[in-house]
Design an enzyme around this catalytic site. Sequence first.
Site, short mmCIF file in Angstrom:
data_model
loop_
_atom_site.label_atom_id
_atom_site.label_comp_id
_atom_site.label_asym_id
_atom_site.label_seq_id
_atom_site.Cartn_x
_atom_site.Cartn_y
_atom_site.Cartn_z
N GLN A 11 -3.72 4.31 2.79
CA GLN A 11 -2.64 4.63 3.71
C GLN A 11 -2.74 6.08 4.19
O GLN A 11 -2.98 6.99 3.39
CB GLN A 11 -1.30 4.40 3.01
CG GLN A 11 -0.10 4.31 3.93
CD GLN A 11 1.10 3.69 3.23
OE1 GLN A 11 0.98 3.10 2.17
NE2 GLN A 11 2.26 3.84 3.82
N SER A 90 -6.40 4.08 -3.47
CA SER A 90 -5.09 3.45 -3.47
C SER A 90 -5.15 2.08 -2.80
O SER A 90 -5.83 1.18 -3.29
CB SER A 90 -4.06 4.38 -2.80
OG SER A 90 -2.75 3.92 -3.02
N LEU A 91 -4.50 1.89 -1.66
CA LEU A 91 -4.56 0.61 -0.96
C LEU A 91 -6.00 0.17 -0.73
O LEU A 91 -6.32 -1.03 -0.79
CB LEU A 91 -3.84 0.71 0.39
CG LEU A 91 -4.10 -0.47 1.34
CD1 LEU A 91 -3.38 -1.71 0.84
CD2 LEU A 91 -3.72 -0.13 2.75
N ARG A 115 2.72 -6.02 -2.12
CA ARG A 115 2.66 -4.62 -2.55
C ARG A 115 3.37 -3.73 -1.54
O ARG A 115 4.14 -2.84 -1.90
CB ARG A 115 1.20 -4.21 -2.69
CG ARG A 115 0.94 -2.76 -3.14
CD ARG A 115 -0.57 -2.52 -3.14
NE ARG A 115 -0.95 -1.27 -3.78
CZ ARG A 115 -1.12 -0.12 -3.16
NH1 ARG A 115 -0.90 -0.05 -1.85
NH2 ARG A 115 -1.51 0.97 -3.81
N HIS A 190 2.50 5.70 -7.32
CA HIS A 190 1.55 6.07 -8.37
C HIS A 190 2.22 6.92 -9.46
O HIS A 190 1.68 7.94 -9.90
CB HIS A 190 0.34 6.78 -7.78
CG HIS A 190 -0.46 5.90 -6.86
ND1 HIS A 190 -1.16 4.80 -7.31
CD2 HIS A 190 -0.65 5.93 -5.52
CE1 HIS A 190 -1.75 4.20 -6.29
NE2 HIS A 190 -1.43 4.86 -5.20
N GLN A 239 -2.18 -0.13 -11.27
CA GLN A 239 -2.45 0.79 -10.17
C GLN A 239 -1.19 1.38 -9.56
O GLN A 239 -1.15 2.55 -9.19
CB GLN A 239 -3.29 0.10 -9.09
CG GLN A 239 -3.94 1.08 -8.13
CD GLN A 239 -3.91 0.60 -6.69
OE1 GLN A 239 -2.89 0.17 -6.17
NE2 GLN A 239 -5.05 0.70 -6.02
#
Length: 296
Positions: A11, A90-91, A115, A190, A239
């Site tokens: 992102q 991340s994503l 998510r 996170h 995650q």
Amino acid sequence: MTKTAWLFPGQGSQHPEMMADLLTAYPPAKERCEQAAAVLGWSVIDCCAGRVGNLDQTLYTQPSLFIVESLLVDALKERGAKADFVAGHSLGEYAALYAAEVFDFTTGLKLVQRRAELMNAAGDGKMVALIGFDREQLQEAIASTPNVVLANDNHPGQVVISGLPAAVDAVLGKIKVKRAVPLNVSGAFHSPLMAEAAATFATLLEECTFHEAIFPVLNNVEPEPTTDAAVIKARLRSQMTGSVRWVETCHALAAAGVTHALEIGPGTVLAGLVKRTTPEINVTSVATMASLESLV
């Protein structure tokens, strides 16, 4: 022998033109977008054009990036390209797992959609990117302040902290930093503050079938290469609340002999992070069909 890693941005790398080239130069793109719309209830094409939703809102950003990155993966594979390792920021980890054939497109999209919904609904959190700081001083400040963590370890001179707003501000008051940039996010991603969302997400995750990876995967929460489906699922489960250990990912790739990487997706964010961490790894952007065709 040259080893290559495929890296997938997350992102923040999205932009309105990221689908345009694929729609004109890669015939399967339109069908993939129609397939995605049947799952999402909205069109990524319309979203990028500003007709539906907001591309910069988590709810729309994450599925849109996954779709774009999955198409680039398919185009690379059709041309015989292979990776020695895959990793995503991340994503981007979801696109990495799709590339490694841990799950199919529809499964990955449904996971990303859920998510995004959960992260979009998160509240009471704050994330700030820090540039130019003393790492030891920062670690001490975080250790002495409840409800704040190091969320993204992006490169030696840039990190993101995440937590309750008061806790994040308290850390900023304890350290010297060249630049502190609040991120436009809805929650403390996170971090342990995402535990409730992560628990809800885990229910869907458990229902999904994961396969052994065809390329070794380095996960955000544990950047140690693995192809084991059960290990990958367990790491993905952590995650949403765990840190993105990108500096360690870069060092692990270099230690494994990787000298070249492809940043598969819009933008060049990861190229910059890799250059500042492991300059011995050369990164090439694969954001369009033209850039892809020049490689294979």
